[in-house]
Enzyme design. Structure first.
Site, PDB file in Angstrom:
ATOM      1  N   SER A 143     -75.730  53.299 -43.045  1.00  0.00           N
ATOM      2  CA  SER A 143     -75.045  52.368 -43.738  1.00  0.00           C
ATOM      3  C   SER A 143     -74.290  51.347 -42.982  1.00  0.00           C
ATOM      4  O   SER A 143     -73.745  51.809 -41.843  1.00  0.00           O
ATOM      5  CB  SER A 143     -74.228  53.147 -44.595  1.00  0.00           C
ATOM      6  OG  SER A 143     -73.326  52.250 -45.328  1.00  0.00           O
ATOM      7  N   TYR A 183     -66.996  59.888 -45.555  1.00  0.00           N
ATOM      8  CA  TYR A 183     -68.395  59.443 -45.749  1.00  0.00           C
ATOM      9  C   TYR A 183     -69.073  58.458 -44.593  1.00  0.00           C
ATOM     10  O   TYR A 183     -70.034  58.904 -43.959  1.00  0.00           O
ATOM     11  CB  TYR A 183     -68.732  58.733 -47.195  1.00  0.00           C
ATOM     12  CG  TYR A 183     -69.763  57.807 -47.435  1.00  0.00           C
ATOM     13  CD1 TYR A 183     -69.859  56.436 -47.101  1.00  0.00           C
ATOM     14  CD2 TYR A 183     -71.018  58.593 -47.382  1.00  0.00           C
ATOM     15  CE1 TYR A 183     -71.228  55.604 -46.781  1.00  0.00           C
ATOM     16  CE2 TYR A 183     -72.161  57.652 -47.314  1.00  0.00           C
ATOM     17  CZ  TYR A 183     -72.258  56.362 -47.132  1.00  0.00           C
ATOM     18  OH  TYR A 183     -73.330  55.538 -47.211  1.00  0.00           O
ATOM     19  N   LYS A 234     -72.113  59.027 -41.403  1.00  0.00           N
ATOM     20  CA  LYS A 234     -73.097  58.317 -41.030  1.00  0.00           C
ATOM     21  C   LYS A 234     -72.950  58.010 -39.315  1.00  0.00           C
ATOM     22  O   LYS A 234     -73.920  57.975 -38.629  1.00  0.00           O
ATOM     23  CB  LYS A 234     -72.954  56.901 -41.762  1.00  0.00           C
ATOM     24  CG  LYS A 234     -73.444  57.114 -43.182  1.00  0.00           C
ATOM     25  CD  LYS A 234     -74.574  57.641 -43.414  1.00  0.00           C
ATOM     26  CE  LYS A 234     -75.174  57.851 -44.827  1.00  0.00           C
ATOM     27  NZ  LYS A 234     -76.332  58.393 -45.268  1.00  0.00           N
ATOM     28  N   ASN A 273     -75.777  46.428 -49.189  1.00  0.00           N
ATOM     29  CA  ASN A 273     -75.374  46.843 -50.499  1.00  0.00           C
ATOM     30  C   ASN A 273     -76.609  47.197 -51.438  1.00  0.00           C
ATOM     31  O   ASN A 273     -76.780  46.081 -52.082  1.00  0.00           O
ATOM     32  CB  ASN A 273     -74.224  46.174 -51.189  1.00  0.00           C
ATOM     33  CG  ASN A 273     -72.911  46.350 -50.507  1.00  0.00           C
ATOM     34  OD1 ASN A 273     -72.651  46.344 -49.466  1.00  0.00           O
ATOM     35  ND2 ASN A 273     -72.097  46.899 -51.483  1.00  0.00           N
ATOM     36  N   ASN A 333     -68.799  54.136 -59.167  1.00  0.00           N
ATOM     37  CA  ASN A 333     -68.003  53.507 -58.116  1.00  0.00           C
ATOM     38  C   ASN A 333     -68.360  52.163 -57.806  1.00  0.00           C
ATOM     39  O   ASN A 333     -67.313  51.403 -57.579  1.00  0.00           O
ATOM     40  CB  ASN A 333     -67.976  54.466 -56.886  1.00  0.00           C
ATOM     41  CG  ASN A 333     -67.402  55.800 -57.018  1.00  0.00           C
ATOM     42  OD1 ASN A 333     -66.327  56.077 -57.336  1.00  0.00           O
ATOM     43  ND2 ASN A 333     -68.289  56.873 -56.898  1.00  0.00           N
ATOM     44  N   ASP A 379     -61.380  49.034 -48.901  1.00  0.00           N
ATOM     45  CA  ASP A 379     -62.179  47.890 -49.019  1.00  0.00           C
ATOM     46  C   ASP A 379     -61.939  46.849 -47.950  1.00  0.00           C
ATOM     47  O   ASP A 379     -60.865  46.806 -47.577  1.00  0.00           O
ATOM     48  CB  ASP A 379     -62.139  47.286 -50.451  1.00  0.00           C
ATOM     49  CG  ASP A 379     -62.851  47.674 -51.555  1.00  0.00           C
ATOM     50  OD1 ASP A 379     -63.714  48.840 -51.106  1.00  0.00           O
ATOM     51  OD2 ASP A 379     -62.767  47.374 -52.529  1.00  0.00           O
TER      52      ASP A 379
END
Ligand code: WQD
Length: 333
Positions: free
Chosen positions: A125, A149, A153, A179, A198, A292
């Protein structure tokens, strides 16, 4: 290389990739425990492609289950999608995320080595880039991510990189998704997260369907043209086709961004969705969401140069396909 084990093949990206693989002539073995998907998707993969595949209901952290799959099927390559992927949930349940996402990667890599399976593609990701400055390139040093998370990765990538270095002939390709959004053009498979979504696109489609009242735009005070977060949205079928392209060029250890190379803001996506589907999406600006980053989009040139793959579907197609799936979505999984 003919027979591909796809873990998490009943999930959003996994199911679309199985469609692309079956249509490209591969045979497929799907392993999934339905923790974030359902058996209905398997029937729809058969309906879309007109082809069958082997299905094993299994938790791929379970060594005996993984061993059974490799013993009963002549596997030539693995694409490992199965994993927990909700950023917020990972902050609440870090041990579940580290266990599930890391043990599955280790057990699958070990099974590959003991069964002489030479090809391993890993679903990574863009999160691994952390708050680097976009556009993100594969050679960039990775920065700490903001959540467990993302760390699973980063660590999985490291595990696989070390396994490839230590085992001549074991090829590993890491695919870093930006995305993924949209759905197969048939509207039969798509993104159907459990509960309140989400992610932005499934939230928008729930608002469009009237299941959610309005979209909350998480902040309009970022350093971006309209103040809202910018992301590299990529059609899930482009992403799926990127996996088929990667399987054709396995050699040693490789890393590729799978993105479009273009950024789209939250409000731009809302406008595109409204135009593509001739409807209105009510929204209100709310404070930023913790964790974010402002801007995330890919430098996608390496995959184009080395894999001969380039995303080709537009944001408008992503919006139209996402809505077609949601609007026709059957309730059962
Ligand atoms: C996109 C933009 C939000 C929801 C995450 C993971 C990533 C991958 C994709 C798994 C941001 C804004 C969102 C909403 C909003 N997941 N937004 N209102 O956070 O870029 O990436 O999902 O592989 O690893 O990190 O995706 O869709 O959640 O957010 O304003 O209700 O939309 O602030 O700018 P994100 P997202």
């Amino acid at each position: 290389m003919k027979n591909i084990l796809v873990t998490g093949g009943a999930g959003f990206i996994g199911s679309h990739t199985c469609v692309a693989l079956l249509e490209a002539g591969y045979s497929v073995v799907i392993a999934d425990n339905f923790s974030n998907s359902g058996p209905r998707t398997l029937e729809r993969i058969r309906e879309i492609t007109g082809r069958d595949f082997v299905f094993c209901e299994a938790d791929v952290t379970d060594r005996a289950a993984v061993e059974g799959i490799f013993k009963e099927n002549n596997i030539d390559g693995v694409i490992h999608f199965a994993g927990f992927k909700a950023v917020g949930e990972s902050v609440e349940k870090p041990l579940a995320y580290y266990y599930n996402n890391l043990v599955s990667t280790i057990e699958l890599a070990k099974a590959c080595l003991s069964h002489r399976v030479k090809n391993f593609v890993f679903s990574s990701s863009a999160t691994v880039y952390g708050d680097n400055k976009a556009p993100f390139t594969e050679t960039m040093p990775l920065l700490p991510t903001t959540n467990p998370y993302g760390e699973t990765k980063v660590i999985s990538e490291r595990i696989l990189s070390d396994a490839a270095a230590a085992n001549q002939g074991f090829s590993v390709t890491l695919l870093r998704y930006f995305n993924p959004v949209g759905a197969h053009e048939s509207g039969l498979i798509g993104e159907a997260p459990n509960g309140i979504p989400n992610n932005l696109m499934p939230y928008i489609t729930k608002v469009a369907k009237g299941e959610l009242k309005e979209l909350r735009v998480f902040g309009d005070d970022y350093d971006t043209p309209d103040g809202t977060g910018v992301r590299d949205y990529i059609h899930v079928m482009d992403l799926a086709e990127g996996h088929a392209a990667a399987l054709k060029k396995m050699s040693g250890f490789s890393v590729y961004n799978l993105g479009t190379g273009r950024g789209t803001s939250v409000l731009e996506l809302v406008t595109a969705f409204e135009r593509a589907n001739s409807l209105k999406i009510p929204y209100r600006i709310t404070p930023r969401r913790a964790g974010d980053i402002a801007v995330c989009y890919a430098d996608a040139k390496k995959a184009e140069r080395e894999l001969g793959w380039k995303a080709k579907r537009t944001v408008e197609e992503m919006c139209r396909d996402a809505w077609r799936f949601e609007a026709g979505l059957r309730d059962e999984k």
